[in-house]
Design a protein around this motif. Structure first.
Motif, PDB file in Angstrom:
ATOM      1  N   LEU A  51       0.825  -1.202   0.000  1.00 16.87           N
ATOM      2  CA  LEU A  51       0.000   0.000   0.000  1.00 16.87           C
ATOM      3  C   LEU A  51       0.859   1.252   0.000  1.00 16.87           C
ATOM      4  O   LEU A  51       0.663   2.155  -0.818  1.00 16.87           O
ATOM      5  CB  LEU A  51      -0.922   0.005   1.222  1.00 16.87           C
ATOM      6  N   ALA A  52       1.820   1.321   0.913  1.00 17.29           N
ATOM      7  CA  ALA A  52       2.628   2.531   1.053  1.00 17.29           C
ATOM      8  C   ALA A  52       3.385   2.860  -0.223  1.00 17.29           C
ATOM      9  O   ALA A  52       3.563   4.033  -0.573  1.00 17.29           O
ATOM     10  CB  ALA A  52       3.593   2.390   2.224  1.00 17.29           C
ATOM     11  N   LYS A  53       3.843   1.845  -0.946  1.00 12.54           N
ATOM     12  CA  LYS A  53       4.668   2.069  -2.137  1.00 12.54           C
ATOM     13  C   LYS A  53       3.899   1.833  -3.439  1.00 12.54           C
ATOM     14  O   LYS A  53       4.496   1.637  -4.491  1.00 12.54           O
ATOM     15  CB  LYS A  53       5.900   1.186  -2.071  1.00 12.54           C
ATOM     16  N   ALA A  54       2.596   1.897  -3.355  1.00 12.39           N
ATOM     17  CA  ALA A  54       1.774   1.672  -4.549  1.00 12.39           C
ATOM     18  C   ALA A  54       2.001   2.730  -5.618  1.00 12.39           C
ATOM     19  O   ALA A  54       1.893   2.454  -6.816  1.00 12.39           O
ATOM     20  CB  ALA A  54       0.298   1.644  -4.163  1.00 12.39           C
ATOM     21  N   ASN A  55       2.340   3.955  -5.207  1.00 11.55           N
ATOM     22  CA  ASN A  55       2.524   5.044  -6.162  1.00 11.55           C
ATOM     23  C   ASN A  55       3.944   5.573  -6.227  1.00 11.55           C
ATOM     24  O   ASN A  55       4.254   6.394  -7.093  1.00 11.55           O
ATOM     25  CB  ASN A  55       1.582   6.204  -5.813  1.00 11.55           C
ATOM     26  N   SER A  56       4.813   5.119  -5.314  1.00 15.17           N
ATOM     27  CA  SER A  56       6.186   5.617  -5.283  1.00 15.17           C
ATOM     28  C   SER A  56       7.058   4.666  -4.483  1.00 15.17           C
ATOM     29  O   SER A  56       6.643   4.179  -3.426  1.00 15.17           O
ATOM     30  CB  SER A  56       6.238   7.010  -4.639  1.00 15.17           C
ATOM     31  N   ALA A  57       8.258   4.431  -4.960  1.00 16.72           N
ATOM     32  CA  ALA A  57       9.183   3.551  -4.245  1.00 16.72           C
ATOM     33  C   ALA A  57       9.581   4.133  -2.898  1.00 16.72           C
ATOM     34  O   ALA A  57      10.000   3.401  -1.991  1.00 16.72           O
ATOM     35  CB  ALA A  57      10.427   3.306  -5.101  1.00 16.72           C
ATOM     36  N   ASN A  58       9.438   5.450  -2.750  1.00 16.33           N
ATOM     37  CA  ASN A  58       9.794   6.098  -1.488  1.00 16.33           C
ATOM     38  C   ASN A  58       8.683   6.008  -0.447  1.00 16.33           C
ATOM     39  O   ASN A  58       8.917   6.296   0.726  1.00 16.33           O
ATOM     40  CB  ASN A  58      10.136   7.569  -1.733  1.00 16.33           C
TER      41      ASN A  58
END
Length: 645
Positions: free
Chosen positions: A490-497
């Motif tokens: 979830l946390a990295k669904a839109n960005s690797a950071n």
């Protein structure tokens, strides 16, 4: 069931907000980049929709502009750092809040900064129309605005309409870089918020038809078709305070000594009568003299565009839900002059500047894609000032699930996406006989109607109608408190950071297992008004419910909880939460509903449907943290877990 969400029609996908190293998202524009030696850019002031392809040419020099120059204060980075420290249970500064006066003295703009900003604006030909602790408002023509902000204003196509916007990022004279946070109003696309209740606005009387269950499962729809292999219960008439207090572990706490504020737009003219009547009829403690206050603007604006009367039901729901769960809490309703972001920011600022409450419930917002970075910065500054004073803000996460059905894009809502607020998701709640908590699912509804012959449900389970908002932000970086709790998927669904994931916590929202609310409404012919009651839902029910639970928790703590997310996540995985999933019984769950076609009586006919539970768009409530219910819902022990030992 028709949605009455008043949309925050702002603009464009915002750029990622910057971070204080190793801390929470600051919510201030990216560091000012030199435009040329004498000016500094205000990042995020050109909306994403203002593209070269959409450019329709320069705006007339004589066109009028109204803008706000938000003040950065003396130490924007220090404000964010202190807000983080006082909110972190592991920090030595935890709970060492400042008074509103101390916060202003330490972090607010100086008289010299304000004077310099005013001098710059007036020298460019703009007229200063107001000065607050947060901003300087100005009006003038386009030529003066272009001179002041170092950009050209053009007309741009946005959808089927044309709006004004900066052709490049606005800028300020180099000597003002530390004094100016951002500027809003250079684009004139509508920036309007909407409330999240899941029923029609009560301008005309709304009633539920029935039959009803008095508690979950008390009345079975024995003459209707089965669903998921069994007969299903009728929807409840509407839970009341006693049932919600039992479900969420209120115990003997009442919120005594705690102040709760509610912000919405406009103000119901019958709120005192309605709240008092509702409490008397439904077993809540009577309101004491001076327990309910209103703080209202001198005038209202945009009443037609915002659907002013539709907000009356939102205020009524919020006030009655808070009192039902925390009957001794002091409640202040702060009405905004309209549903525009500027007026809602003023209402929030009023709470902070005067410290009207320690807990603030907010049941409004819009999709993230329409919130610009300049507005995000202004909101976050207010939230940070609240945090240093020990004020926590609770925002509904939205009522359209992943937002694909309503916007065409998978996204979260704002301001619930802010790293500085507690985003409240929603559930379907089953309270059984003797106020026993049975289970919850993530709120998400599929609807199928009864076939013409009455023997089956047409296209069962039917189409998605509504559900708790949630998901992963595209604009806000992952805050410290979510790290190690929110799954990387979830946390990295839109960005690797990593990005902020919504919500943080949840409570009852499903209108099919909703709350009974009482309000004065107009007759269908508009000739008279009378008090009546109806069932309602939405995360605009979840937000005041959690705010009220937090009032109980603050009573137990004996001191303000403030910005609660670090404490909420610190309790993750413990027994103080119900870990909500979409399938708590191992079998499909549904309720039957019979509704008036016209919304108020049987003269227009009846509509019978089945509502499946736990079907939230592409979002799922699963074991552990999820993007429908966050860490879960308060269980027995949650309130007392805040006691200082």
């Amino acid at each position: 069931m028709r949605s009455n969400r008043a949309k925050v029609r702002a603009v464009s996908v915002a750029a990622t907000l910057p971070m204080l190293a190793g801390a929470l998202a600051l919510g201030i524009p990216a560091a000012h980049a030199a435009d040329h030696p004498l000016r500094d850019l205000l990042a995020g002031t050109r909306p994403a929709w203002a593209t070269a392809k959409a450019d329709k040419g320069a705006t007339s020099d004589g066109a009028r502009v109204s803008a706000r120059v938000y003040l950065a204060g003396k130490d924007a980075a220090g404000l964010a750092a202190y807000a983080k420290a006082v909110s972190d249970p592991d920090s030595a500064s935890y709970g060492k809040y400042l008074t509103a006066k101390q916060a202003q003295a330490r972090f607010g703009a100086t008289k010299a900064q304000v004077a310099t900003v005013k001098s710059w604006l007036t020298a460019a030909g703009l007229k200063v129309t107001g000065v607050t602790r947060h901003y300087v408002s100005v009006t003038g023509d386009v030529a003066a605005a272009e001179k002041a902000f170092g950009t050209q204003l053009h007309n741009f196509a946005k959808g089927s309409k044309t709006y004004r916007a900066p052709a490049s990022a606005a800028s300020v004279p180099q000597g003002l870089a530390d004094a100016v946070l951002t500027v809003t109003g250079l684009d004139n696309a509508p920036h309007m918020a909407t409330h999240d209740d899941q029923l029609p606005p009560p301008d005309t009387v709304f009633r539920n038809a029935g039959p009803f269950s008095s508690y979950y499962g008390s009345k079975t729809a024995s003459t209707l078709p089965s669903a998921y292999g069994k007969k299903i219960p009728y929807a409840v008439k509407g839970y009341t305070g006693k049932q919600l207090r039992a479900a969420y572990g209120a115990g003997t706490r009442t919120g005594k000594g705690v102040r709760v504020a509610i912000t919405d737009a406009y103000a119901s003219p019958t709120i005192a009568y309605d709240a008092g009547t509702y409490a008397k009829r439904n077993g809540d403690a009577a309101w004491k003299t001076g327990q309910l206050h209103q703080s209202l603007p001198a005038t209202y604006t945009n009443t037609e565009d915002c659907g002013a009367s539709g907000w009356y039901g939102e205020e009524t729901l919020d006030v009655e839900a808070v009192h039902a769960v925390a009957p001794a809490a002091d409640v202040t309703y702060v009405g905004a002059a309209s549903c525009t972001d500027g007026d809602l920011l003023d209402a929030l600022g009023k709470v902070v500047d005067n410290h009207l409450a320690d807990i603030v419930s907010n049941s409004w917002g819009e999709v993230e894609a329409v919130q610009t970075p300049d507005l995000a910065a202004a909101y976050d500054q207010v939230f940070q000032l609240g945090a240093v004073e020990g004020i926590g803000f609770y925002f509904s996460s939205g009522d359209d699930g992943d937002e694909v059905a309503s916007s065409g894009t998978k996204q979260v809502d704002s301001p619930a996406n802010s790293a500085w607020v507690t985003a409240v998701g929603g559930t379907s709640l089953a309270v059984g006989k003797n106020d026993t908590y049975l289970w919850e699912t993530g709120w998400g509804t599929d609807k199928a109607v009864l076939s013409a012959d009455g023997k089956s449900w047409t296209d069962f389970p039917g189409a998605f109608t509504s559900g708790a908002g949630g998901g992963t932000s595209r604009t806000v970086a992952e805050p410290d408190y979510q790290q190690g709790v929110v799954p990387d998927a979830l946390a990295k669904a839109n960005s690797a950071n990593g990005n902020r994931v919504v919500p943080d916590i949840a409570a009852i929202a499903d209108p099919n297992t909703g709350f009974l609310v009482g309000q004065t409404q107009s007759s269908p012919d508009g000739k008279k008004q009378a008090y009546s009651e109806y069932r309602i839902g939405g995360t605009s029910l979840a937000a005041p419910t959690i705010a009220a639970v937090q009032a109980l928790a603050q009573e137990a703590r004996g001191k303000a909880i403030g910005f609660a997310n670090p404490a909420i996540y610190a309790k993750y995985g413990s027994k103080v939460y119900h870990d909500v999933t979409d399938n708590p019984t191992g079998k499909g769950l549904a309720v039957a509903r019979v509704d008036f076609v016209n919304g108020y009586d049987a003269t227009g006919g009846l509509a019978t449907s089945v509502r499946s539970l736990g079907k939230d768009s592409s979002l799922s409530a699963v074991k552990g943290y999820d993007d429908v219910t966050g860490v879960g819902t308060p269980a027995s022990g949650y309130v007392e877990s805040y006691r200082r030992r």
